[in-house]
Design a protein around this motif. Structure first.
Motif, short mmCIF file in Angstrom:
data_model
loop_
_atom_site.label_atom_id
_atom_site.label_comp_id
_atom_site.label_asym_id
_atom_site.label_seq_id
_atom_site.Cartn_x
_atom_site.Cartn_y
_atom_site.Cartn_z
N ALA A 1 0.85 -1.19 0.00
CA ALA A 1 0.00 0.00 0.00
C ALA A 1 0.88 1.24 0.00
CB ALA A 1 -0.93 0.00 1.21
N VAL A 2 0.53 2.21 -0.84
CA VAL A 2 1.32 3.43 -1.01
C VAL A 2 0.38 4.62 -0.86
CG1 VAL A 2 2.80 4.75 -2.57
CG2 VAL A 2 2.86 2.25 -2.61
N GLY A 3 0.79 5.62 -0.09
CA GLY A 3 -0.06 6.79 0.06
C GLY A 3 0.73 8.04 0.38
N TYR A 4 0.23 9.15 -0.14
CA TYR A 4 0.82 10.47 0.12
C TYR A 4 -0.12 11.24 1.04
CZ TYR A 4 1.64 15.46 -0.82
OH TYR A 4 1.84 16.82 -0.69
N SER A 5 0.44 11.84 2.10
CA SER A 5 -0.32 12.67 3.03
C SER A 5 -1.52 11.90 3.58
CB SER A 5 -0.73 13.98 2.34
OG SER A 5 -1.17 14.92 3.28
N GLN A 6 -2.75 12.37 3.35
CA GLN A 6 -3.92 11.64 3.84
C GLN A 6 -3.92 10.20 3.35
OE1 GLN A 6 -8.74 11.42 3.18
NE2 GLN A 6 -7.79 13.39 2.87
N GLY A 7 -3.54 9.99 2.09
CA GLY A 7 -3.51 8.64 1.54
C GLY A 7 -2.60 7.72 2.31
N GLY A 8 -1.50 8.29 2.87
CA GLY A 8 -0.59 7.48 3.67
C GLY A 8 -1.23 7.02 4.97
N ILE A 9 -2.10 7.85 5.57
CA ILE A 9 -2.80 7.43 6.79
C ILE A 9 -3.72 6.26 6.47
CG2 ILE A 9 -4.07 8.19 8.81
CD1 ILE A 9 -3.60 11.07 7.94
N HIS A 10 -4.49 6.37 5.38
CA HIS A 10 -5.36 5.26 4.97
C HIS A 10 -4.54 4.00 4.70
CE1 HIS A 10 -8.94 7.72 4.79
NE2 HIS A 10 -8.42 8.52 3.87
N ALA A 11 -3.40 4.17 4.01
CA ALA A 11 -2.56 3.01 3.69
C ALA A 11 -2.06 2.34 4.95
CB ALA A 11 -1.39 3.45 2.80
N LEU B 1 -0.98 -8.21 3.48
CA LEU B 1 -0.29 -6.93 3.36
C LEU B 1 1.14 -7.08 3.86
CD1 LEU B 1 -0.55 -3.88 2.66
CD2 LEU B 1 -1.15 -3.51 5.07
N LYS B 2 2.10 -6.75 3.01
CA LYS B 2 3.51 -6.96 3.35
C LYS B 2 4.31 -5.67 3.49
CE LYS B 2 5.02 -10.51 3.64
NZ LYS B 2 5.06 -11.45 4.78
N PHE B 3 3.85 -4.59 2.84
CA PHE B 3 4.67 -3.36 2.82
C PHE B 3 3.76 -2.15 2.71
CE2 PHE B 3 7.66 -0.17 1.55
CZ PHE B 3 8.88 -0.58 2.08
N VAL B 4 4.14 -1.08 3.45
CA VAL B 4 3.43 0.20 3.37
C VAL B 4 4.46 1.31 3.16
CG1 VAL B 4 1.92 1.85 4.54
CG2 VAL B 4 1.60 -0.61 4.91
N LEU B 5 4.22 2.16 2.17
CA LEU B 5 5.06 3.32 1.88
C LEU B 5 4.23 4.57 2.06
CD1 LEU B 5 7.57 4.79 0.67
CD2 LEU B 5 6.62 4.29 -1.60
N THR B 6 4.69 5.50 2.90
CA THR B 6 3.98 6.76 3.09
C THR B 6 4.92 7.93 2.88
OG1 THR B 6 4.40 7.06 5.48
CG2 THR B 6 2.58 5.61 4.86
N ALA B 7 4.35 9.08 2.53
CA ALA B 7 5.12 10.31 2.36
C ALA B 7 4.31 11.47 2.92
CB ALA B 7 5.44 10.55 0.88
N GLY B 8 4.89 12.19 3.87
CA GLY B 8 4.21 13.34 4.44
C GLY B 8 2.96 12.99 5.21
N SER C 1 7.44 -1.21 6.72
CA SER C 1 6.96 0.10 6.29
C SER C 1 8.13 1.07 6.17
CB SER C 1 5.91 0.65 7.26
OG SER C 1 6.44 0.81 8.56
N LEU C 2 7.97 2.00 5.23
CA LEU C 2 8.95 3.06 5.00
C LEU C 2 8.20 4.38 4.99
CD1 LEU C 2 11.76 4.15 4.20
CD2 LEU C 2 11.18 3.65 1.80
N HIS C 3 8.61 5.32 5.85
CA HIS C 3 7.92 6.60 5.99
C HIS C 3 8.87 7.73 5.65
CE1 HIS C 3 4.96 4.17 8.09
NE2 HIS C 3 5.90 3.79 8.93
N LEU C 4 8.46 8.58 4.70
CA LEU C 4 9.24 9.75 4.33
C LEU C 4 8.61 10.98 4.96
CD1 LEU C 4 10.02 7.61 2.12
CD2 LEU C 4 10.45 9.54 0.61
N GLU C 5 9.43 11.78 5.62
CA GLU C 5 8.99 13.04 6.22
C GLU C 5 10.02 14.11 5.89
OE1 GLU C 5 6.99 10.86 10.16
OE2 GLU C 5 8.75 12.17 10.39
N HIS C 6 9.60 15.36 5.92
CA HIS C 6 10.55 16.46 5.74
C HIS C 6 10.59 17.26 7.03
CE1 HIS C 6 12.78 19.83 4.12
NE2 HIS C 6 12.98 19.13 3.01
N GLN C 7 11.79 17.70 7.40
CA GLN C 7 11.93 18.41 8.67
C GLN C 7 11.14 19.72 8.68
OE1 GLN C 7 15.91 19.61 9.55
NE2 GLN C 7 16.26 20.65 7.60
N HIS C 8 10.79 20.25 7.51
CA HIS C 8 10.01 21.48 7.44
C HIS C 8 8.57 21.22 6.96
CE1 HIS C 8 13.48 23.71 8.51
NE2 HIS C 8 14.14 23.42 7.40
#
Length: 481
Positions: A311-321, A336-343, A357-364
């Motif tokens: 499952a892959v999701g950006y922002s809100q989509g990442g919460i659902h994922a 379900l074996k892997f979840v990728l989120t961004a922001g 799972s792999l989570h991408l965040e930005h310090q700003h």
């Protein structure tokens, strides 16, 4: 963090913080401190096992030595030599056993010391303090990035809710003052549920989500982390859409669910599952209705029970994922074996066992910190904080801030693909093991719609979503993930 003890030095092993990796700050995974702590305890347990065996050998050697006493008169010289030899062997075993016991004690002491230090450092960071032990070149105390500041100050819930859920700030402040809105990371879920029960905020309550149509075809798909985030960007250009990708890995099939960020325009108010009410459903109700629609979309795409899913999701989509990773009904049907989120703010979601799972965040980027809970540092969960400088391209809407732009996260994912960090390499391997490396794949685009609110699309206190023509510029939408 102290340097690890070199092999063969005789010192107790010490965990070490991951080395800097360009603009990537990495936490968790097989190179993370928590896993190293686990390894320390596992090593101590293995030493305990060896000590127990040596105790048994020591006792057996002493028993053999004593049994030789009766034969000593028969051949005094040779008998005495045998007794002495067995006794010295037993003492050698005892010395090795005592040394191993000492090493095991040092390992446990190292674990306690570093566990205490990490707890202290985490407390200081949550207080907004950092120093040379956190990598500051000057050694002066510094404020953390925007993401950490929001996480640390999540007690200011009204401001965060006003931004995230579209609740007018005066109303959120009034609810806070009345005690209806609680502060703190552990209260966010309850706060959202209490908000949806308030007069005038019924538009935030979850309502059934349905799959209304689909379109299938084949396409060349890049299944790396960067490629999947680009896919999320493409999906987000059309309001209410998600994507299911079928990929062949060896002799078996696997599936990728791609979910977009928050969308404020393009559909009649209240009918897009990924509007502000979708954030409330994701953070307050575990994606109850959207999760059901995702399961239906997988079935409609041809996924069979027990097949592997990413499952892959950006922002809100990442919460659902990420919510899928703790959804018992979803996990009972699909693997379900892997979840990728961004922001995405997903620190409070605990995945089921065996899910990476792999989570991408930005310090700003303040959005990942809006739940007030940092992502746990575990073997299967890797969080990458991007630290590069940000520039908002001319003419683009500020949206939720330049740190939240999906292009930044795609750039970060590309940097991840070239990293030699053990946690990131293991995470990339886990993703590839599920979905493969890419190529021609079957892609099905599904359109989801939420049931219209009985009170109508407009509410007394909720925001009137801005309707924008479907061909509106991509830039304004991307910033609203």
């Amino acid at each position: 963090m102290a340097e690890p003890s070199p092999s063969g030095s005789g010192d107790a092993p010490r965990p070490s913080a991951p080395a800097p990796d360009g603009m990537l700050r990495i936490r968790g995974g097989v190179g993370g401190l928590s896993f190293q702590f686990e390894e320390l305890l596992a090593g101590a347990a293995a030493l305990d096992g060896a000590v127990s065996q040596l105790y048994a050998l020591e006792a057996e050697a002493d028993s053999v030595r004593r049994s030789l006493f009766g034969y000593q008169p028969d051949a005094y010289r040779s008998g005495s030599n045998a007794i002495i030899a067995v006794g010295e062997a037993g003492r050698d075993i005892g010395r090795v056993r005592a040394e191993l016991e000492n090493i095991a004690a040092q390992v446990r002491a190292s674990h306690r010391e570093y566990e205490f230090t990490e707890a202290r450092n985490a407390l200081l960071l949550r207080m907004g303090l950092s120093g040379p032990e956190y990598g500051s070149a000057e050694g002066a105390f510094q404020l953390p990035g925007l993401r950490d500041q929001v996480e640390q100050r999540v007690a200011l819930v009204p401001h965060g809710l006003a931004l995230l859920l579209g609740v007018p700030l005066p109303l959120a402040e009034a609810l806070k003052a009345s005690g209806a809105v609680a502060g703190g990371p552990g209260d966010l879920r309850r706060t959202i549920r209490e908000l949806t029960a308030m007069p005038g905020l019924g538009f935030l309550k979850p309502r059934p989500v349905s799959v209304i149509r689909s379109e299938s075809g084949t396409a060349e798909v890049d299944l790396s982390a960067a490629g999947l985030l680009r896919q999320a960007e493409a999906v987000g250009r059309t309001s209410g859409d998600i994507e299911v990708i079928q990929t062949d890995v060896g002799d078996s099939r696997a599936w990728v669910v791609v979910l977009p960020g928050t969308q404020l325009d393009g559909l009649p108010a209240g009918t897009n599952p990924f509007d502000t009410a979708g954030i409330a459903e994701a953070l307050g109700y575990d994606s109850r209705e959207t999760g059901l629609a995702i399961r239906q979309a997988l079935r409609d795409a041809g996924a069979a029970a027990g097949e592997q899913v990413a499952a892959v999701g950006y922002s809100q989509g990442g919460i659902h994922a990420m919510n899928l990773s703790s959804d018992e009904a979803f996990l009972a049907e699909f693997d379900l074996k892997f979840v990728l989120t961004a922001g995405s703010p997903v620190g409070g979601i605990t995945p089921g066992p065996g899910i990476s799972s792999l989570h991408l965040e930005h310090q700003h980027d303040w959005v990942p910190g809006s739940d007030g809970t940092p992502n746990p540092d575990t073997r299967d969960r890797v969080t990458v904080t991007l630290t590069n400088d940000l520039v908002l391209p001319p003419g683009q809407d500020f949206g939720l801030g330049p740190g939240h732009r999906l292009e930044n996260y795609v750039e970060g994912a590309e940097a991840i693909s070239g990293s030699r960090d053990p946690s990131l390499q293991a995470s990339a391997a886990a993703l590839a093991a599920v979905v493969g490396s890419g190529g021609t794949a079957s892609v099905t685009r599904f359109s989801l719609r939420r049931e219209a609110s009985p009170a109508g699309p407009a509410t007394a206190t909720g925001p009137e979503p801005r309707v924008r023509h479907p061909d509106a510029s991509r830039g304004a939408r991307r910033l609203r993930g």
